[in-house]
Design a protein around this motif. Structure first.
Motif, PDB file in Angstrom:
ATOM      1  N   TRP A 331     -10.562 -33.809 -83.921  1.00  8.63           N
ATOM      2  CA  TRP A 331     -11.032 -34.914 -83.090  1.00  8.63           C
ATOM      3  C   TRP A 331     -10.480 -34.808 -81.680  1.00  8.63           C
ATOM      4  CZ3 TRP A 331      -8.458 -38.811 -80.421  1.00  8.63           C
ATOM      5  CH2 TRP A 331      -9.279 -39.811 -79.868  1.00  8.63           C
ATOM      6  N   TRP A 332      -9.147 -34.624 -81.544  1.00  5.13           N
ATOM      7  CA  TRP A 332      -8.545 -34.707 -80.220  1.00  5.13           C
ATOM      8  C   TRP A 332      -8.604 -33.423 -79.408  1.00  5.13           C
ATOM      9  CZ3 TRP A 332      -4.543 -31.309 -79.723  1.00  5.13           C
ATOM     10  CH2 TRP A 332      -3.734 -31.037 -80.827  1.00  5.13           C
ATOM     11  N   ARG A 333      -8.674 -32.276 -80.052  1.00  6.42           N
ATOM     12  CA  ARG A 333      -8.629 -31.016 -79.308  1.00  6.42           C
ATOM     13  C   ARG A 333      -9.749 -30.905 -78.270  1.00  6.42           C
ATOM     14  NH1 ARG A 333      -4.727 -27.648 -78.192  1.00  6.42           N
ATOM     15  NH2 ARG A 333      -4.056 -27.693 -80.379  1.00  6.42           N
ATOM     16  N   PRO A 334     -11.028 -31.211 -78.605  1.00  6.73           N
ATOM     17  CA  PRO A 334     -12.089 -31.098 -77.592  1.00  6.73           C
ATOM     18  C   PRO A 334     -11.924 -32.076 -76.433  1.00  6.73           C
ATOM     19  CG  PRO A 334     -13.019 -31.165 -79.814  1.00  6.73           C
ATOM     20  CD  PRO A 334     -11.576 -31.546 -79.933  1.00  6.73           C
ATOM     21  N   LEU A 335     -11.245 -33.200 -76.662  1.00 10.10           N
ATOM     22  CA  LEU A 335     -11.117 -34.211 -75.614  1.00 10.10           C
ATOM     23  C   LEU A 335     -10.166 -33.791 -74.504  1.00 10.10           C
ATOM     24  CD1 LEU A 335     -10.939 -37.462 -77.767  1.00 10.10           C
ATOM     25  CD2 LEU A 335     -12.946 -36.325 -76.806  1.00 10.10           C
ATOM     26  N   LEU A 336      -9.318 -32.812 -74.775  1.00 11.69           N
ATOM     27  CA  LEU A 336      -8.351 -32.374 -73.772  1.00 11.69           C
ATOM     28  C   LEU A 336      -9.028 -31.729 -72.569  1.00 11.69           C
ATOM     29  CD1 LEU A 336      -5.523 -30.891 -76.045  1.00 11.69           C
ATOM     30  CD2 LEU A 336      -5.792 -33.222 -75.169  1.00 11.69           C
ATOM     31  N   ALA A 337     -10.284 -31.321 -72.742  1.00 13.57           N
ATOM     32  CA  ALA A 337     -11.017 -30.689 -71.642  1.00 13.57           C
ATOM     33  C   ALA A 337     -11.763 -31.697 -70.774  1.00 13.57           C
ATOM     34  CB  ALA A 337     -12.001 -29.657 -72.199  1.00 13.57           C
ATOM     35  N   ARG A 338     -11.737 -32.975 -71.137  1.00 16.56           N
ATOM     36  CA  ARG A 338     -12.476 -33.968 -70.350  1.00 16.56           C
ATOM     37  C   ARG A 338     -11.762 -34.269 -69.032  1.00 16.56           C
ATOM     38  NH1 ARG A 338     -15.418 -38.439 -74.255  1.00 16.56           N
ATOM     39  NH2 ARG A 338     -16.402 -36.941 -75.679  1.00 16.56           N
ATOM     40  N   ALA A 339     -12.532 -34.714 -68.066  1.00 19.53           N
ATOM     41  CA  ALA A 339     -12.034 -34.906 -66.704  1.00 19.53           C
ATOM     42  C   ALA A 339     -10.827 -35.834 -66.669  1.00 19.53           C
ATOM     43  CB  ALA A 339     -13.140 -35.463 -65.817  1.00 19.53           C
ATOM     44  N   GLY A 340      -9.755 -35.377 -66.031  1.00 21.57           N
ATOM     45  CA  GLY A 340      -8.570 -36.196 -65.830  1.00 21.57           C
ATOM     46  C   GLY A 340      -7.556 -36.143 -66.943  1.00 21.57           C
ATOM     47  N   VAL A 341      -7.962 -35.709 -68.134  1.00 23.99           N
ATOM     48  CA  VAL A 341      -7.029 -35.670 -69.263  1.00 23.99           C
ATOM     49  C   VAL A 341      -5.991 -34.582 -69.017  1.00 23.99           C
ATOM     50  CG1 VAL A 341      -6.797 -35.283 -71.743  1.00 23.99           C
ATOM     51  CG2 VAL A 341      -8.757 -36.549 -70.859  1.00 23.99           C
ATOM     52  N   GLY A 342      -4.722 -34.930 -69.214  1.00 16.42           N
ATOM     53  CA  GLY A 342      -3.649 -33.981 -68.995  1.00 16.42           C
ATOM     54  C   GLY A 342      -3.177 -33.899 -67.558  1.00 16.42           C
ATOM     55  N   GLN A 343      -3.801 -34.674 -66.668  1.00 17.31           N
ATOM     56  CA  GLN A 343      -3.408 -34.684 -65.266  1.00 17.31           C
ATOM     57  C   GLN A 343      -2.677 -35.986 -64.956  1.00 17.31           C
ATOM     58  OE1 GLN A 343      -6.799 -33.989 -62.698  1.00 17.31           O
ATOM     59  NE2 GLN A 343      -7.747 -32.621 -64.180  1.00 17.31           N
ATOM     60  N   ARG A 344      -1.740 -35.923 -64.020  1.00 20.55           N
ATOM     61  CA  ARG A 344      -1.065 -37.133 -63.567  1.00 20.55           C
ATOM     62  C   ARG A 344      -1.970 -37.843 -62.575  1.00 20.55           C
ATOM     63  NH1 ARG A 344       3.862 -39.867 -62.268  1.00 20.55           N
ATOM     64  NH2 ARG A 344       3.002 -41.958 -62.037  1.00 20.55           N
ATOM     65  N   LEU A 345      -2.366 -39.052 -62.901  1.00 18.32           N
ATOM     66  CA  LEU A 345      -3.233 -39.863 -62.060  1.00 18.32           C
ATOM     67  C   LEU A 345      -2.443 -41.029 -61.484  1.00 18.32           C
ATOM     68  CD1 LEU A 345      -6.309 -40.005 -64.465  1.00 18.32           C
ATOM     69  CD2 LEU A 345      -5.947 -38.394 -62.588  1.00 18.32           C
ATOM     70  N   GLY A 346      -2.964 -41.657 -60.429  1.00 13.27           N
ATOM     71  CA  GLY A 346      -2.378 -42.878 -59.929  1.00 13.27           C
ATOM     72  C   GLY A 346      -1.277 -42.720 -58.914  1.00 13.27           C
ATOM     73  N   THR A 347      -0.988 -41.489 -58.482  1.00 12.26           N
ATOM     74  CA  THR A 347       0.027 -41.311 -57.453  1.00 12.26           C
ATOM     75  C   THR A 347      -0.463 -40.377 -56.344  1.00 12.26           C
ATOM     76  OG1 THR A 347       1.029 -39.422 -58.597  1.00 12.26           O
ATOM     77  CG2 THR A 347       1.913 -41.606 -59.103  1.00 12.26           C
ATOM     78  N   THR A 348      -1.764 -40.205 -56.255  1.00 11.29           N
ATOM     79  CA  THR A 348      -2.285 -39.289 -55.254  1.00 11.29           C
ATOM     80  C   THR A 348      -2.119 -39.867 -53.855  1.00 11.29           C
ATOM     81  OG1 THR A 348      -4.495 -40.276 -55.322  1.00 11.29           O
ATOM     82  CG2 THR A 348      -4.065 -38.500 -56.879  1.00 11.29           C
ATOM     83  N   GLU A 349      -2.217 -38.992 -52.855  1.00 11.21           N
ATOM     84  CA  GLU A 349      -2.107 -39.444 -51.457  1.00 11.21           C
ATOM     85  C   GLU A 349      -3.187 -40.479 -51.172  1.00 11.21           C
ATOM     86  OE1 GLU A 349      -2.234 -36.288 -48.681  1.00 11.21           O
ATOM     87  OE2 GLU A 349      -2.228 -37.588 -46.926  1.00 11.21           O
ATOM     88  N   LYS A 350      -4.373 -40.271 -51.766  1.00 13.40           N
ATOM     89  CA  LYS A 350      -5.469 -41.219 -51.564  1.00 13.40           C
ATOM     90  C   LYS A 350      -5.090 -42.614 -52.053  1.00 13.40           C
ATOM     91  CE  LYS A 350      -8.830 -40.982 -54.489  1.00 13.40           C
ATOM     92  NZ  LYS A 350     -10.026 -40.549 -55.230  1.00 13.40           N
ATOM     93  N   ALA A 351      -4.371 -42.657 -53.181  1.00 17.69           N
ATOM     94  CA  ALA A 351      -4.047 -43.958 -53.786  1.00 17.69           C
ATOM     95  C   ALA A 351      -2.926 -44.675 -53.046  1.00 17.69           C
ATOM     96  CB  ALA A 351      -3.647 -43.755 -55.247  1.00 17.69           C
ATOM     97  N   THR A 352      -1.990 -43.913 -52.494  1.00 16.89           N
ATOM     98  CA  THR A 352      -0.792 -44.540 -51.949  1.00 16.89           C
ATOM     99  C   THR A 352      -0.753 -44.592 -50.427  1.00 16.89           C
ATOM    100  OG1 THR A 352       0.367 -42.409 -52.050  1.00 16.89           O
ATOM    101  CG2 THR A 352       0.562 -43.869 -53.964  1.00 16.89           C
ATOM    102  N   SER A 353      -1.698 -43.977 -49.757  1.00 19.39           N
ATOM    103  CA  SER A 353      -1.676 -43.968 -48.291  1.00 19.39           C
ATOM    104  C   SER A 353      -2.216 -45.260 -47.734  1.00 19.39           C
ATOM    105  CB  SER A 353      -2.493 -42.781 -47.766  1.00 19.39           C
ATOM    106  OG  SER A 353      -3.839 -42.884 -48.184  1.00 19.39           O
TER     107      SER A 353
END
Length: 353
Positions: A331-353
């Motif tokens: 179930w979970w193995r294919p989901l690891l390839a979906r957009a954003g999964v496994g990436q650190r979100l919410g601290t990008t320059e776009k979000a904090t500038s």
């Protein structure tokens, strides 16, 4: 009884769908199948004569009118929402469009249908929300979120959910639409999409990767096993008082660090590493902007009025959850390839500038 569940291919929505079908209700699952949705979540009921699926977006009013007209539900359980705080920091527009405009469309489609069918007394519109609309609590364990706690949202996600809550109450007051609301604490359990804390920790641990904890790990959450939540939601939808809201909590407060340490201990026992313990992988990372310190729900109303209380402790629920992920890699193995999964979100320059 026929129940229209929006977001029924998501984490909480699919638990509601599975439980409702198991209890003999007819269920229509309306889902746009965006990045966090998985039809495999409801594969166990997909062949049931009680189940129907409609791929539709709550931002599409014409599609909603068609679904209401075709299926003629007795109850609407509105769970469809963008829900990941980190994603809301990076891209708030999707949260405004889905959680606010989408809820407006659902209310209007439901109201049109309800009026056209003579305002049936048994009809309900149940809006499912979050405790994050209340903001952040101090560490004092005596202080809890109640149904009368003032709203104080602090992220784009919680602000969009607060807005949708206000819309639902307004449609109840202004138009007489029979609405009921619920606000829940943090959910966890099987089928949890692998971008949230608990599945991230489990899957990173199995991969031998760092277990990221925001800040110093002192943020506190009240953890609610998803199947307990589904049980409470069906109860509120059917027996909750119209115009009333119900807080649904697990009464399982833990700091994030305590939670991760518990998961590590369970994995050490069920799936030992070749060398060392899983706790050795714990890594503290930069905190998210506006990270709320503590959430904790007082579930007194739902307990006293409807007789509900959580049945699963966080230790029991975490063990069930870890076992489920160990047994369901397909179930979970294919989901690891979906957009954003496994990436650190919410601290990008776009979000904090």
């Amino acid at each position: 009884m026929k129940i229209l569940v929006t977001g029924g291919a998501g984490f909480i929505g699919s638990a509601v769908v599975r439980l409702a079908v198991a209890r003999g209700h007819r269920v229509v699952n309306l889902d746009a199948l965006t990045y966090a949705a998985c039809l495999s979540n409801v594969a166990s009921v997909a062949d049931s004569p009680l189940y129907a699926f409609e791929q539709a977006d709550i931002r599409d009013r014409a599609a909603l009118d068609r679904v209401f007209g075709t299926h003629q539900p007795d109850i609407v359980m509105h769970l469809a929402a963008e829900s990941h705080v980190d994603r809301s920091i990076d891209g708030p527009a999707d949260f405004i469009e889905t959680n606010i405009t989408g809820t407006f469309n659902m209310l209007e489609a439901a109201r049109t249908y309800w009026i056209a069918h003579g305002r049936p007394e048994g009809f309900r519109f149940h809006h499912i929300s979050t405790d994050e609309v209340f903001g952040s609590l101090p560490a004092d364990p005596a202080m809890l979120f109640t149904e009368t706690t003032p709203y104080d949202p602090r992220s784009p996600y919680s602000a969009s959910k607060a807005s949708s809550d206000h819309l639902v109450r307004a449609w109840g007051e202004t138009y007489g639409l029979p609405v009921v609301l619920s606000n829940c604490s943090n959910n966890y359990g099987p089928y949890h999409f692998p971008e949230k804390l608990i599945p991230v920790v489990i899957l990173n641990a199995l991969a031998g990767e760092a277990l990221p904890i925001y800040g110093d790990g002192s943020n506190i959450r009240d953890w609610l096993y998803v199947e307990d939540h589904a049980d409470a939601l069906l109860l509120v939808a059917q027996q909750g008082q119209t115009g009333r809201s119900y807080n649904i909590g697990g009464e399982n407060e833990r700091t994030n660090l305590q939670l991760v340490q518990t998961i590590c201990a369970i994995l050490d026992r069920l799936h030992p590493r070749e060398t060392g313990n899983y706790g050795d992988l714990i890594t503290f990372v930069t905190d998210r902007p506006g990270h709320d310190a503590r959430y904790a729900i007082d579930p007194s109303r739902i307990r006293s009025e409807l007789g509900w209380s959580p049945s699963v402790t966080v230790e029991e629920g975490l063990e069930r959850t870890v076992r489920w992920y160990l047994e369901n890699e397909d179930w979970w193995r294919p989901l690891l390839a979906r957009a954003g999964v496994g990436q650190r979100l919410g601290t990008t320059e776009k979000a904090t500038s």
